[in-house]
Write a protein that holds these residues in place. Structure first.
Motif, short mmCIF file in Angstrom:
data_model
loop_
_atom_site.label_atom_id
_atom_site.label_comp_id
_atom_site.label_asym_id
_atom_site.label_seq_id
_atom_site.Cartn_x
_atom_site.Cartn_y
_atom_site.Cartn_z
N SER A 63 -3.77 -1.54 28.16
CA SER A 63 -2.63 -2.03 28.95
C SER A 63 -3.09 -2.66 30.25
CB SER A 63 -1.65 -0.89 29.25
OG SER A 63 -1.10 -0.39 28.06
N CYS A 64 -4.13 -2.09 30.84
CA CYS A 64 -4.68 -2.65 32.08
C CYS A 64 -5.22 -4.05 31.85
CB CYS A 64 -5.77 -1.72 32.61
SG CYS A 64 -7.29 -2.48 33.14
N GLN A 65 -5.89 -4.29 30.70
CA GLN A 65 -6.37 -5.64 30.39
C GLN A 65 -5.21 -6.61 30.23
OE1 GLN A 65 -9.60 -6.02 27.41
NE2 GLN A 65 -9.44 -3.81 27.26
N THR A 66 -4.18 -6.15 29.54
CA THR A 66 -3.01 -7.01 29.33
C THR A 66 -2.39 -7.42 30.66
OG1 THR A 66 -2.55 -5.96 27.20
CG2 THR A 66 -0.74 -7.16 28.24
N LYS A 67 -2.28 -6.47 31.58
CA LYS A 67 -1.69 -6.76 32.88
C LYS A 67 -2.56 -7.73 33.67
CE LYS A 67 0.43 -4.42 36.87
NZ LYS A 67 0.90 -5.70 37.31
N LEU A 68 -3.87 -7.56 33.61
CA LEU A 68 -4.77 -8.49 34.30
C LEU A 68 -4.66 -9.89 33.69
CD1 LEU A 68 -7.96 -6.30 34.80
CD2 LEU A 68 -6.45 -7.18 36.59
N HIS A 69 -4.51 -9.96 32.37
CA HIS A 69 -4.34 -11.26 31.72
C HIS A 69 -3.04 -11.94 32.17
CE1 HIS A 69 -7.30 -10.75 28.15
NE2 HIS A 69 -7.73 -11.67 28.97
N GLU A 70 -2.00 -11.15 32.35
CA GLU A 70 -0.72 -11.71 32.76
C GLU A 70 -0.74 -12.16 34.22
OE1 GLU A 70 2.28 -12.19 30.98
OE2 GLU A 70 0.86 -11.97 29.34
#
Length: 581
Positions: free
Chosen positions: A355-362
């Motif tokens: 989820s942390c990766q997804t948030k950084l991508h967003e």
């Protein structure tokens, strides 16, 4: 009616973007040039009636001479504007700004000669590009920069001026506080004759490339830049012949020490004594700590996040990435790192990490338009690695959760899935990997990361491989960040990712979530982690730090392009973070 139908037929991409309320649009390909020529060498006015656009790229169009009026008024939410390898010039009429949300502007590979007021980037008062972070003007014919560039884009972090005809920087660029966030300045292959001592006012400068110019002197004040880590002055004929030899073969640290000690292209006065030099060194160190210095006393030692950096010289298992020349025109910037000591077994630790990766991508990566993160199980990575660009029909990958497929066929499958998903859900937007397909539109080569077995383990910005998939049993990871925008953006995002990993690991250890594996099984697979006694400083806080191992990226001849983390990376101001080097 006939005229409107003709326009619609000429620009089907605009119909699709309007119908699906898209936030990204890429215009490229062989048919674009003829359509732009028919529009008078400008972009079609209808393009500027898509106010939801966040990302716009128009590239490789030899008939595009000016964007056309209406861009600033019609695209107020634009975050990234890429107009590279066109024929823009000699100026921009009308000027681009104001674009209040723009963060990335790429005008490289055009025919720009000057950017005067009214035909430039935007107004200075109020700032026309107040949020701009990355500006790429490389490969043009610029003889001078706008004097008000710093006022127009006061938050600039990366400025690329390589391959122009500049003979000087405007004095206003180096005024105190003019560009407080500028960390990367590239102006190689110009005609620069002088570098002002005022460059020392760039307090955040980390990387400076002024190679292949006409400089005869390097100001001693350059050594006063508190964060400067990488410099390149090769290809300049310096008066100080010893310094000229040093810039061709010595490390940045040695060159700056030479300048500090009194050896330089021109004299600032006699060499200063050791007491004065030591005082200046202490002031620099104090400036780097000042944002967190007062808080150190009140932060409980046990609550600190610990990161230990393992340097190249200390690491017998160094991982190296070789970058091929072909990536320069596709996705040129790559930063890698190895992190050891993650515990993803208990509870939702793995889910939090993903989820942390997804948030950084967003957020930081701006939906992967600025940069892309990929994470791998280090145990499945066979080095050395090759970062290359290949035709999509020439390489295969086993995407996450799929069977092996050629890159060309994978993109086609995802496009068909996206359309089917949209029809089934009756939505105007798509989700998952399908949101990033437009970033490959018109590309003749796709970037890929290849391991020593010849297997493709990463295909940015789309997916990485099932071969190196992160699992609950993964404790050691290889991380990569790639970008078409700038190297500093890659480093900043890698910093943020590693900080998040440290926070997740600490949360996992403190909350003692129930493991999904039995303890013996977990220990057998992952081990117990690092011995605190083996890590200096660990016994002070009672917690074991994550270990961050440096990864080198080299060119085909083996010359170093980047190493991460360098001394200036992972430079956190937060008081709760301690980096052991």
């Amino acid at each position: 009616m006939a005229a409107a139908a003709a326009v619609s037929e000429a620009w089907p991409e605009l119909d699709l973007a309007e119908r699906e309320r898209r936030r990204e649009l890429l215009l490229t390909g062989p048919g674009l040039e003829e359509r732009v020529r028919a529009a008078g060498g400008r972009l079609p006015p209808r393009l500027f009636t898509l106010p939801l656009l966040h990302y716009l790229e128009v590239s490789g169009c030899g008939s595009l001479r000016e964007p056309g009026p209406g861009l600033a008024q019609g695209l107020p939410q634009l975050h990234s504007l890429v107009l590279r390898r066109n024929a823009l010039g000699p100026g921009l009429s009308p000027e681009l700004g104001p674009l209040p949300a723009l963060r990335v502007l790429d005008l490289s590979g055009n025919a720009l000669e000057a950017l005067p007021p009214g035909q430039g980037l935007g107004p200075a008062e109020p700032p026309g590009l107040p949020q701009l972070q990355s500006l790429n003007l490389s490969g043009n014919r610029l003889r001078e920069l706008p004097a008000d560039l710093a006022r127009c884009a006061p938050r600039l972090q990366t400025l690329n001026l390589t391959g122009n005809r500049l003979d000087a920087f405007p004095a206003a660029l180096f005024l105190p506080g003019a560009l407080p966030l500028l960390s990367e300045l590239a102006a190689a292959d110009n005609c620069l004759r002088e570098l002002s001592p005022d460059i020392a006012h760039l307090a955040s400068l980390k990387t400076l490339d002024l190679s292949n110019n006409q400089l005869s002197e390097i100001p001693a004040e350059l050594a006063d830049c508190p964060k400067l880590k990488d410099i390149n002055f090769r290809g300049n004929r310096l008066r100080d012949k010893r310094l000229e030899k040093m810039v061709s073969g010595c490390q940045t640290r040695s060159i700056l020490e030479y300048l500090r000690a009194g050896g330089r292209g021109r004299c600032r006065g006699k060499a200063e004594g050791p007491d004065k030099e030591e005082g200046r060194r202490k002031r620099r160190e104090r400036k780097k700590r000042e944002s967190g210095e007062g808080a150190d006393a009140v932060v409980d030692e046990a609550s600190r996040l610990l990161l230990r950096v393992l340097h190249v010289s200390e690491n017998p298992f160094l991982l190296t990435v070789r970058a091929s020349p072909e990536v320069r025109d596709v996705r040129p910037f790559f930063v890698g790192a190895v992190v050891r000591g993650m515990d993803l077994r208990p509870g939702n630790a793995l889910k939090r990490f993903l989820s942390c990766q997804t948030k950084l991508h967003e957020d930081l990566c701006e939906k992967r338009t600025v940069a892309t993160i990929a994470t791998h199980d280090l145990g499945a990575v066979r080095g050395p690695l090759l970062y290359a660009a290949r035709p999509p029909q020439d390489f295969k990958i086993i995407p996450l959760g799929r069977r092996e497929v050629k890159a060309k066929d994978l993109v086609r499958q995802l496009q068909l899935e996206a359309e089917e998903h949209r029809k089934q859900k009756k939505r105007q937007n798509v989700s998952g990997l399908h949101r990033y397909l437009h970033l490959l539109d018109g590309k003749e080569h796709y970037p890929c990361l290849v391991d020593a077995d010849g297997d493709v383990i990463s295909f940015p910005p789309i997916t990485n491989s099932e071969k190196t998939k992160i699992k609950k049993t993964t404790s050691d990871l290889f991380l990569e960040v790639t970008s078409a925008a700038s190297l500093q953006i890659c480093k900043d995002i890698m910093d943020a990712l590693i900080l998040k990993m440290a926070e997740i690991n600490k949360y996992t250890l403190e909350n003692r979530e129930e493991s999904s594996l039995s303890d013996p099984e977990s220990d057998a697979v992952c081990g117990h982690g690092l011995d605190p006694k083996a890590t200096p400083g660990a016994e002070v806080t009672g917690s074991t730090p994550l270990v961050v191992e440096q990864v080198r990226v080299v060119d085909e001849e083996g010359h170093l392009k980047v190493v991460y983390p360098s001394k200036m990376d992972l430079d956190f101001a937060a008081a709760h973070v301690t980096v052991l080097r």
